[in-house]
Enzyme design. Sequence first.
Site, PDB file in Angstrom:
ATOM      1  N   LYS A  43     -11.171  -4.727  23.609  1.00 24.45           N
ATOM      2  CA  LYS A  43     -12.135  -5.103  22.555  1.00 24.45           C
ATOM      3  C   LYS A  43     -11.573  -6.122  21.570  1.00 24.45           C
ATOM      4  O   LYS A  43     -12.285  -6.976  21.067  1.00 24.45           O
ATOM      5  CB  LYS A  43     -12.618  -3.858  21.808  1.00 24.45           C
ATOM      6  CG  LYS A  43     -11.509  -3.056  21.189  1.00 24.45           C
ATOM      7  CD  LYS A  43     -11.657  -1.588  21.409  1.00 24.45           C
ATOM      8  CE  LYS A  43     -10.307  -0.941  21.177  1.00 24.45           C
ATOM      9  NZ  LYS A  43     -10.258   0.461  21.399  1.00 24.45           N
TER      10      LYS A  43
ATOM     11  N   GLU B 191      -5.881   5.813  17.901  1.00 21.61           N
ATOM     12  CA  GLU B 191      -5.051   4.759  18.490  1.00 21.61           C
ATOM     13  C   GLU B 191      -3.601   4.996  18.061  1.00 21.61           C
ATOM     14  O   GLU B 191      -3.348   5.767  17.128  1.00 21.61           O
ATOM     15  CB  GLU B 191      -5.489   3.387  17.963  1.00 21.61           C
ATOM     16  CG  GLU B 191      -6.931   3.031  18.234  1.00 21.61           C
ATOM     17  CD  GLU B 191      -7.142   2.350  19.573  1.00 21.61           C
ATOM     18  OE1 GLU B 191      -6.358   1.480  19.924  1.00 21.61           O
ATOM     19  OE2 GLU B 191      -8.102   2.720  20.262  1.00 21.61           O
TER      20      GLU B 191
ATOM     21  N   LYS C  65     -15.954  -3.866  17.777  1.00 19.46           N
ATOM     22  CA  LYS C  65     -17.026  -3.493  18.718  1.00 19.46           C
ATOM     23  C   LYS C  65     -18.392  -4.007  18.236  1.00 19.46           C
ATOM     24  O   LYS C  65     -19.180  -4.513  19.042  1.00 19.46           O
ATOM     25  CB  LYS C  65     -17.031  -1.978  18.909  1.00 19.46           C
ATOM     26  CG  LYS C  65     -15.771  -1.484  19.625  1.00 19.46           C
ATOM     27  CD  LYS C  65     -15.645   0.021  19.543  1.00 19.46           C
ATOM     28  CE  LYS C  65     -14.381   0.522  20.235  1.00 19.46           C
ATOM     29  NZ  LYS C  65     -14.107   1.937  19.954  1.00 19.46           N
TER      30      LYS C  65
ATOM     31  N   GLY D 146     -11.488   7.416  26.255  1.00 22.60           N
ATOM     32  CA  GLY D 146     -10.933   8.334  27.254  1.00 22.60           C
ATOM     33  C   GLY D 146     -10.712   7.633  28.582  1.00 22.60           C
ATOM     34  O   GLY D 146     -11.353   6.629  28.897  1.00 22.60           O
TER      35      GLY D 146
HETATM   36  N1  HSE Z   1      -9.551   4.758  19.245  1.00 24.27           N
HETATM   37  C1  HSE Z   1     -10.829   4.405  19.783  1.00 24.27           C
HETATM   38  C2  HSE Z   1     -11.834   5.432  19.263  1.00 24.27           C
HETATM   39  C3  HSE Z   1     -10.742   4.395  21.285  1.00 24.27           C
HETATM   40  O1  HSE Z   1     -11.442   6.389  18.603  1.00 24.27           O
HETATM   41  O2  HSE Z   1     -13.040   5.275  19.467  1.00 24.27           O
HETATM   42  C4  HSE Z   1     -11.776   3.610  21.986  1.00 24.27           C
HETATM   43  O3  HSE Z   1     -11.876   2.290  21.593  1.00 24.27           O
END
Ligand code: HSE
Length: 413
Positions: free
Chosen positions: A100, A185, A200, A298
């Site tokens: 992303k 993350e 996003k 996931g």
């Molecule tokens: N760390 C991100 C989340 C993972 O918690 O949505 C997916 O992009």
Amino acid sequence: MIKIAIMGYGVVGSGVAEVLSMNHDIISSRAGQEIEIAKILDLRSFDDSPYAELFTKDFNDILNDKSIKIVAETIGGLDPSYEFTKKLLKAGKSVVSSNKELVAQKGDELLSIAKENNVNYLFEASVGGGIPIIRPLHSCLAANKIEWIQGILNGTTNFIMTKMIEEKLSFEQALLLAQKLGYAEKDPTADIGGADANRKICILASLAYGKHVYPHEVHQYGIEDVTLADVAFAQSMGCVIKLIARAKKLENGKISMMVCPAIIPVSSKLASINDVYNAILVKGNAVGEVLFVGAGAGKMPTASAVIADIVDAVKANNTSISQYWAPSCESAVSNYREDVIKFYLRLQADDVEAAKEFILNNYTTPIILSRLDQPENEIAFKTDFMLEDDVKKLTISLTEKGFKQLSKIRILD
Ligand code: HSE
């Protein structure tokens, strides 16, 4: 038979290999031919892997292998993914990506390079993990003018807010739990600070409105300052607090962009999306509102989206699918200070009556709120629609009067 490569054998990359093997027959039949993994790029060694002999540490082994037609980029980040992707597209290979950050920063350029070279750059997995959203937005909703997109685009923050709302965990306790369960993350600041959701919503806005929207142009706040007191006040209004990402086309043609914690009514479609789930609500002028919900992250859900792109790239058969947006020389994004929105504010005041008087005299039809166990020196209220700029000015004057601002959260109803 078509040969592919995977770059980055982390959670998503290994998931791609696993799902390709697990669903080999059905994927081959949908692609119209067998898909074979020819090489896997990773700097680490995986001697015990069933794919051990496919690993390479040298990117050129993939770039120079003419039999490899499609590459899955699951490395993440800008470096070296950006340079690798450009070289692969220029070499006539399609690239599918879960990255992303790269799509949000460089999508316009990479899409142009793909088009020039008659190959594809696809990134269904970059937004909402396994939720189909890129392709529906680009293809199934192609007949619509997209009026707005509003979503819960980060699973970690949604998990944290759910724990704060349902189990009364503090922000710090809920974050620790999210980290323990592996949702956040590596560096959780991108999750809790809103950068992940920002990337996003930029991808979705760029796709919906045809011009690149860059993350630095978006007014972004995280959830790190949301407290249990705010959650309780939201509940007193029949609302919950979620990290909401929104893109909205304005009448003047600009796009209003926002990523921030927002108070939304429990009756709204996004309020009941809990835990690590993501949801994207899209309003099209012909179709009305459409809601996409599912696992936003996931290993297997994200791999599922990467493989959907591989299948599409196989079927595209030397043509460039028209998914595209243009670079944005002049910003397509409106100035957030001109947005009109309702606010919730919480203050600490030694003289609560004086604070109340100030609020009633200076804000547009404010409603004073109350909650259980409210300390005597705390006051909270919600405003009517106001210019962001006016609220900013008024909060400065509140501070000048000696009232300490504890929270300021936007209300979307
Ligand atoms: N760390 C991100 C989340 C993972 O918690 O949505 C997916 O992009």
